[in-house]
Write a protein that holds these residues in place. Structure first.
Motif, PDB file in Angstrom:
ATOM      1  N   ALA A 198       0.828  -1.209   0.000  1.00 43.32           N
ATOM      2  CA  ALA A 198       0.000   0.000   0.000  1.00 43.32           C
ATOM      3  C   ALA A 198       0.861   1.258   0.000  1.00 43.32           C
ATOM      4  O   ALA A 198       0.502   2.271  -0.624  1.00 43.32           O
ATOM      5  N   GLU A 199       1.999   1.225   0.690  1.00 43.80           N
ATOM      6  CA  GLU A 199       2.875   2.398   0.760  1.00 43.80           C
ATOM      7  C   GLU A 199       3.368   2.817  -0.626  1.00 43.80           C
ATOM      8  O   GLU A 199       3.409   4.018  -0.948  1.00 43.80           O
ATOM      9  N   LEU A 200       3.760   1.852  -1.463  1.00 38.64           N
ATOM     10  CA  LEU A 200       4.248   2.182  -2.800  1.00 38.64           C
ATOM     11  C   LEU A 200       3.172   2.913  -3.595  1.00 38.64           C
ATOM     12  O   LEU A 200       3.447   3.901  -4.286  1.00 38.64           O
ATOM     13  N   HIS A 201       1.943   2.450  -3.498  1.00 36.47           N
ATOM     14  CA  HIS A 201       0.844   3.126  -4.200  1.00 36.47           C
ATOM     15  C   HIS A 201       0.561   4.498  -3.603  1.00 36.47           C
ATOM     16  O   HIS A 201       0.263   5.453  -4.336  1.00 36.47           O
ATOM     17  N   ALA A 202       0.650   4.609  -2.275  1.00 33.93           N
ATOM     18  CA  ALA A 202       0.397   5.901  -1.629  1.00 33.93           C
ATOM     19  C   ALA A 202       1.408   6.947  -2.086  1.00 33.93           C
ATOM     20  O   ALA A 202       1.049   8.107  -2.366  1.00 33.93           O
ATOM     21  N   ARG A 203       2.677   6.565  -2.181  1.00 36.68           N
ATOM     22  CA  ARG A 203       3.703   7.514  -2.624  1.00 36.68           C
ATOM     23  C   ARG A 203       3.489   7.897  -4.089  1.00 36.68           C
ATOM     24  O   ARG A 203       3.690   9.058  -4.469  1.00 36.68           O
TER      25      ARG A 203
END
Length: 652
Positions: A292-297
């Motif tokens: 999820a972090e990769l998509h959030a960034r």
């Protein structure tokens, strides 16, 4: 009158040189002074040496004693000059004379002009600073206060302090002199932005330069492709064939200077390896969080109101910067096991820059913390570093605040035992008011897009009393409620691990008073269930520092077993639903069991009843996409739901 010399405090002189030199200068007989029309100050000492201080900073000072760099005679001239406005007084043997009292003038480093900057650092370094500004960077501004009259700027690779108002000759950075003087310009420009957008705010983070580039690619496209593969197939169905893809993605991110996504992919790969090796380090929630972090960034830098790329994707500044002579105070150590490796992380407080640095080492094998304590690092042992004060001229700091100790014939590192006198740490590291810490945690940038800075949330918490110590056998977890002087409470929480079998016994002995009076707890702070939680790495007990992870197993203390370890309903619903979504990352969206959709519907209904309508709506949208949407729509709906759950838990 040389107002620059009058404005230097004993702490400022110690920062520019070292405290021992300032103390020795205070014991010298006062020199005979004279001042030239251009402001140059000369000091003649009775034993022969003559020191000269022209305007422009200590770097221009000269002395006939033959010392390289600033000597005690130069400092002695400054101290003597500071006594001129008042009647001369004898020098105390163990003290440094106090500078002439003067009302502080309101001043901001943002008032420095570019012409003044160019005169100070030169055209070449100004050009380098402009390149960094065009890329964009993030800085934390701390304005001068009555308790700390020195304004400072915290950058990715250096901390810059303006010791004398309006005089760039007395700017202190924690980098080796001349190695990164372009950071002085970056600090001035950061203050200009802060003065314009946040006038008068004591501490603020600002984005400087760069462009948001809304709608443009993030540079994470390959990483998102990798995340999509993991999410569709799940950790349980991925073979080793993904290793080449992961390596390619990491090379691409490294070459592009996208430091924070690179670290996220590294953690993602670590979770997949842990699952394959059947390591207890594997947790579906961590795997899902990294996806999820990769998509959030990616979303943060490509949406219409995009955030500055450098603050979300990571700085492109130099990966490492050598530090000046640094005094580091150890706050403890954490031991982690990863497969057949052991990783030690020593947390070192750098008071000059008001931050915590991490010294990391790893070894092959299954030694526990007590055995690792005897391993050597540079010229010392892990145990000595984790419980000592370190003075070094060979430290090299990374942009993510890790630090390494260079080795070589001329490298110097000295380690002495610490008594745990952490009360003198900067206010940004020392917590005496747990309620204020809770408010600070509430203002943080959302975790999925926050800079991945090591030890960002390591703090030292002053303990007035311990109210309760309990043990949860099912989770092999120890919880202790501590309170500050005002009665505000926080929970010290530690979980058993085979890599540190003495952790809980040692912690319990310190918390229950068996080891002496508990004064401070150092650790990683966070919020859980509306309260402050501390994962301890060290404790100041009596007159020493105790590091639980480095203690041998065994203890006679008896703990009260926790009677009810259930979360309150709202937190429990969020945690349970997050676990349900994490199952998708574990099993894979393509391999979920037939009952999964019914469980999603029940979870959404539970969230709705509790009033968490937006989170429930996101979970319902994910369930609907699984029924009617394309594979891409299902992935995006899962990302939406998981990010909402994580943010809700962080803010809860």
């Amino acid at each position: 009158m040389r107002t620059d010399l009058l404005g230097l405090t004993a702490d400022s002189l110690a920062a520019l040189t070292n405290r021992g030199l300032v103390k020795r200068a205070g014991k010298e007989a006062a020199p005979e002074l004279r001042t030239d029309p251009d402001g140059t100050v000369h000091g003649s000492f009775s034993d022969g040496p003559t020191a000269t201080l022209p305007p422009g900073g200590l770097d221009l000072a000269r002395c006939t004693c033959g010392s390289l760099g600033v000597c005690r005679h130069v400092i002695g001239v400054i101290l003597a000059y500071q006594r001129l406005p008042a009647e001369a007084a004898p020098i105390e043997a163990d003290t440094v004379p106090v500078e002439a009292a003067a009302e502080p003038v309101p001043w901001s480093p943002g008032q420095v002009t570019d012409d003044e900057l160019t005169a100070r650092i030169g055209a070449r370094l100004m050009a380098a600073a402009r390149r960094t500004e065009r890329t964009g960077f993030t800085a934390r501004i701390r304005r001068a206060t009555s308790t700390d009259p020195v304004p400072q700027v915290e950058l990715a690779t250096a901390t810059v302090r303006f010791l004398v108002p309006g005089d760039l000759g007395f700017v202190h950075t924690d980098t080796v002199a001349g190695s990164r003087d372009d950071v002085i310009a970056l600090a001035v420009w950061a203050f200009r932005i802060a003065d314009e957008l946040h006038p008068g705010v004591p501490e603020v983070r600002v984005d400087v330069g760069g462009e948001a580039e809304a709608g443009a690619g993030s540079g994470l496209e390959r990483a998102l492709g990798l995340a999509g593969t993991v999410l569709r197939e799940g950790a349980a169905h991925l073979g080793q064939g993904l290793e080449a893809t992961i390596a390619d993605v990491r090379r691409h991110l490294d070459a592009a200077g996208l430091r924070w996504p690179l670290l996220a992919v590294g953690d993602l790969a670590e979770q997949l390896t842990s699952y394959r090796d059947r390591s207890s380090h594997y947790r579906p929630e961590l795997l899902a969080s990294h996806l999820a972090e990769l998509h959030a960034r990616h979303r943060a830098v490509t949406r219409p109101d995009a955030t500055l790329r450098s603050s979300v994707l990571g700085t492109t500044e130099a990966a490492e910067t050598p530090l000046r002579r640094a005094r580091l105070e150890s706050l403890g150590c954490r031991i982690r096991g990863l497969g057949d490796q052991r990783i030690a992380e020593v947390y070192l407080a750098h008071s000059d820059s008001a931050m915590v640095l991490v010294l990391r080492r790893q070894w092959d094998g299954d030694d526990d913390g007590a055995a690792l304590a005897r391993r050597r690092i540079a010229t010392s042992t892990l145990a000595a570093l984790a419980t000592g004060n370190v003075v070094t001229e060979s430290a090299v700091r990374s942009a993510s605040r890790t630090v390494r100790l260079a080795t070589g014939r001329i490298s110097t590192t000295m380690v002495s035992p610490s008594r745990g006198d952490w009360g003198g740490l900067p206010p940004s590291l020392l917590v005496t008011d747990i309620a204020a810490l809770s408010r600070e945690l509430d203002t943080l940038t959302l975790r999925p897009i926050r800079p991945r800075v090591e030890a960002e949330l390591v703090r030292v918490v002053a303990v007035a009393r311990v109210e309760a110590v309990t043990y949860a056998p099912g989770d092999q977890r120890l919880d202790a409620v501590i309170a500050d002087e005002a009665g505000n409470t926080a929970t010290v929480r530690a979980t058993h691990t085979g890599a540190a079998p003495g952790r809980l016994d040692s912690l319990a002995a310190a918390l229950t008073g068996e080891e002496g009076e508990l004064r401070f707890v150092s650790g990683v702070v966070g919020r859980t269930g509306g309260g402050v939680v501390i994962e301890p790495v060290g404790l100041a007990v009596g007159g020493r520092v105790v590091v639980p992870d480095l203690q041998p197993a065994g203890g006679s203390g008896r703990l009260m077993v926790a009677e009810d370890d259930r979360h309150e309903p709202l937190t429990a619903a969020l945690i349970d639903t997050r676990g349900l979504l994490a199952e998708a990352a574990h099993h894979g969206l393509s391999h979920l069991p037939p009952t999964y959709d019914d469980r999603l519907a029940a979870a959404a209904q539970r969230l709705t009843v509790l009033g968490l309508h937006r989170v429930a709506k996101a979970v319902t949208a994910f369930a609907a996409a699984r029924t009617h949407g394309s594979d891409e729509a299902v992935e995006q709906a899962w990302i939406d739901a998981y990010l909402r759950l994580e943010v809700a838990l962080d803010l809860n």
